[in-house]
Design an enzyme around this catalytic site. Structure first.
Site, PDB file in Angstrom:
ATOM      1  N   ASP A   1      46.581  36.924  42.710  1.00 35.07           N
ATOM      2  CA  ASP A   1      45.590  37.711  43.004  1.00 35.07           C
ATOM      3  C   ASP A   1      44.361  37.246  41.862  1.00 35.07           C
ATOM      4  O   ASP A   1      44.678  36.959  40.757  1.00 35.07           O
ATOM      5  CB  ASP A   1      45.796  38.987  42.758  1.00 35.07           C
ATOM      6  CG  ASP A   1      46.735  39.618  41.429  1.00 35.07           C
ATOM      7  OD1 ASP A   1      47.361  38.571  41.182  1.00 35.07           O
ATOM      8  OD2 ASP A   1      46.439  40.401  40.935  1.00 35.07           O
TER       9      ASP A   1
ATOM     10  N   HIS B   1      50.316  34.606  38.648  1.00 27.16           N
ATOM     11  CA  HIS B   1      49.529  35.291  39.695  1.00 27.16           C
ATOM     12  C   HIS B   1      48.753  34.742  40.552  1.00 27.16           C
ATOM     13  O   HIS B   1      47.943  33.976  40.044  1.00 27.16           O
ATOM     14  CB  HIS B   1      48.847  36.762  39.174  1.00 27.16           C
ATOM     15  CG  HIS B   1      47.935  36.483  38.209  1.00 27.16           C
ATOM     16  ND1 HIS B   1      46.683  36.471  38.746  1.00 27.16           N
ATOM     17  CD2 HIS B   1      47.830  36.173  36.979  1.00 27.16           C
ATOM     18  CE1 HIS B   1      45.790  36.299  37.638  1.00 27.16           C
ATOM     19  NE2 HIS B   1      46.376  36.173  36.712  1.00 27.16           N
TER      20      HIS B   1
ATOM     21  N   GLU C   1      48.983  41.205  39.594  1.00 20.71           N
ATOM     22  CA  GLU C   1      48.714  40.997  37.979  1.00 20.71           C
ATOM     23  C   GLU C   1      47.345  41.640  37.623  1.00 20.71           C
ATOM     24  O   GLU C   1      47.426  42.333  36.468  1.00 20.71           O
ATOM     25  CB  GLU C   1      48.771  39.551  37.386  1.00 20.71           C
ATOM     26  CG  GLU C   1      49.030  39.429  36.087  1.00 20.71           C
ATOM     27  CD  GLU C   1      47.651  39.405  35.106  1.00 20.71           C
ATOM     28  OE1 GLU C   1      47.807  39.696  33.964  1.00 20.71           O
ATOM     29  OE2 GLU C   1      46.768  39.263  35.665  1.00 20.71           O
ATOM     30  N   GLU C   2      46.453  41.480  38.437  1.00 18.68           N
ATOM     31  CA  GLU C   2      45.111  41.958  38.092  1.00 18.68           C
ATOM     32  C   GLU C   2      44.814  43.391  38.374  1.00 18.68           C
ATOM     33  O   GLU C   2      43.886  43.922  38.106  1.00 18.68           O
ATOM     34  CB  GLU C   2      43.872  41.104  38.854  1.00 18.68           C
ATOM     35  CG  GLU C   2      43.893  39.749  38.444  1.00 18.68           C
ATOM     36  CD  GLU C   2      43.340  39.489  37.050  1.00 18.68           C
ATOM     37  OE1 GLU C   2      43.273  40.354  36.170  1.00 18.68           O
ATOM     38  OE2 GLU C   2      43.068  38.165  36.647  1.00 18.68           O
TER      39      GLU C   2
ATOM     40  N   HIS D   1      36.965  35.950  34.599  1.00 17.29           N
ATOM     41  CA  HIS D   1      36.679  37.128  35.093  1.00 17.29           C
ATOM     42  C   HIS D   1      35.070  37.347  35.260  1.00 17.29           C
ATOM     43  O   HIS D   1      34.369  37.969  35.662  1.00 17.29           O
ATOM     44  CB  HIS D   1      36.971  38.640  34.436  1.00 17.29           C
ATOM     45  CG  HIS D   1      38.364  38.731  34.747  1.00 17.29           C
ATOM     46  ND1 HIS D   1      39.073  39.914  34.367  1.00 17.29           N
ATOM     47  CD2 HIS D   1      39.444  37.722  35.008  1.00 17.29           C
ATOM     48  CE1 HIS D   1      40.285  39.860  34.382  1.00 17.29           C
ATOM     49  NE2 HIS D   1      40.621  38.761  34.930  1.00 17.29           N
TER      50      HIS D   1
ATOM     51  N   ASP E   1      41.438  31.574  36.001  1.00 19.50           N
ATOM     52  CA  ASP E   1      42.460  32.690  36.020  1.00 19.50           C
ATOM     53  C   ASP E   1      43.084  33.072  37.317  1.00 19.50           C
ATOM     54  O   ASP E   1      42.486  33.982  38.075  1.00 19.50           O
ATOM     55  CB  ASP E   1      41.733  33.845  35.440  1.00 19.50           C
ATOM     56  CG  ASP E   1      42.646  35.155  35.186  1.00 19.50           C
ATOM     57  OD1 ASP E   1      44.043  34.949  35.227  1.00 19.50           O
ATOM     58  OD2 ASP E   1      42.081  36.215  34.727  1.00 19.50           O
TER      59      ASP E   1
END
Length: 375
Positions: free
Chosen positions: A68, A66, A133-134, A348, A99
């Site tokens: 995003d 992903h 995805e997020e 994150h 990530d």
């Protein structure tokens, strides 16, 4: 600088807070098309997706990921701009560094190297990349796979480039994931003045015993593949804003992370029984964001283990821990799926980062996986 580092930096510069892609997929598509990939942009609602495929033969291995990222949070808390990649003390900093823009970059460079060396390899390579995805994960990987199913494009193997490693690159791979079950519980009471509780019903008080029981219940003991079930209350809301009013309702959000030892209906029934036992008047709504899956021991896992050992000397732990990932959409199709990517310690977080030395090693691992799978 290595090609993987340079590409990771390019991707971090793209402002791609979910569900925005920020130009990442255009950049990736241009790069893949130069080495012979057939490119399809699939936009569903507000989500950009990219499907790219090299070759028409079976088996088909898909690199999934992903573009995003989660919001950066307070900018003043970052040592450097989260969307201006910064190299410091052997690490690359930026939102998405771990990530999972470094994973994407490593996959792309690995595919470039492998195809250059093996243009006629016996199989196909695909990239399925989403910007959802997020977020809710509704119009991303799920819908792309539905489209591919209608075209009867069978995916045999899938590597998700999530940050799966723990302390050292390659020390852990995800061979499955727990399911995620969300509950929204509304407990009904009767609003009233705090001075007259005898003619009101406080839903906070009424629900306290049941919530405590839910939090203390042993839902299962886990099994050889999955840890015990986790139950967590994630939000509790009640009140009118006034300090002298007993609220009429309270609203609780909770989540189960569960393995394969129990079913969703069994969990739902046990929760309902506890609430009814405590004589509550309530409403309960459920949402399943993913079912548990476990990849069988097959050619993909053996190839990944060989590749990691070749490049790092490590024998990776096979784990099903962590949150959910888009791997959950591939597994029900009969695809062998694993997650392999950089270390996850900073995902994150403020000042998200990845070891620069890991980038080329991860690229080499991906290329080695291709070698072991197709030859």
């Amino acid at each position: 600088m290595s090609s993987t580092l340079l590409l990771t930096q390019e991707l971090i510069r793209c402002h791609s807070v979910t569900p925005q892609d920020g130009g990442c997929q255009k950049l990736i598509a241009e790069r893949l098309s130069r080495i012979g990939f057939h490119i399809e942009h699939m936009r569903f609602v507000d989500v950009d997706n990219l499907w790219a495929r090299f070759g028409t033969l079976s088996p088909l291995l898909v690199f999934a990921g992903h573009t995003d990222v989660v919001p950066p949070g307070p900018l003043e808390a970052w040592t450097s701009d989260p969307f201006s990649p910064s190299v410091r003390d052997g690490y690359l900093y930026g939102r998405g560094a771990a990530d999972m823009k470094s994973g994407l970059a490593a996959m792309i460079i690995a595919a470039e190297k492998f195809i250059q060396k093996n243009p006629g390899f016996p199989g196909s390579i695909g990239f399925l990349i989403t910007s959802d995805e997020e977020g809710p994960s509704i119009h991303g990987t799920r819908e792309v796979l539905e489209t591919l199913q209608k075209r009867q494009e069978q995916i045999d193997y899938c590597i998700v480039g999530e940050a799966s490693s723990d302390n050292l690159l390659g020390d852990q791979i995800r061979v499955g994931r727990r399911g995620s079950l969300h509950g929204k519980l509304t407990i009904y009471g009767k609003q009233g003045h705090v001075a007259y509780p005898d003619i009101a019903k406080n839903p906070i008080h009424l629900g306290a015993a049941a919530l405590y029981e839910l939090s203390q219940t042993q839902w299962d003991k886990g099994n050889e593949s999955f840890p015990p079930i986790i139950f967590q209350i994630t939000n509790y809301h009640a009140g009118t804003g006034a300090t002298n009013v007993i609220p009429g309702t309270s609203e609780i959000l909770f989540n189960f992370r569960f393995g394969t030892s129990v079913t969703v209906p069994e969990l739902q029934t046990r929760v309902t029984n506890i609430l009814e036992k405590n004589n509550l008047e309530f409403d309960l709504k459920w949402n399943i964001s993913g079912l548990p899956f476990l990849t069988k021991q097959g050619k993909l896992i053996s190839s990944v283990k060989k590749a990691i050992f070749d490049c790092t000397g490590l024998d990776p732990i096979q784990s099903t821990g962590g949150g959910t990932s888009d791997g959950r959409f591939f597994a029900p199709l009969g695809t062998e799926v694993i997650e392999l990517g950089p270390c996850n310690a900073s995902v994150h977080q403020i000042n998200e980062h990845v070891r620069i030395a890991d980038l080329d090693v991860l690229t080499n691992i991906y290329e080695s996986v291709l070698q072991h799978l197709f030859f």
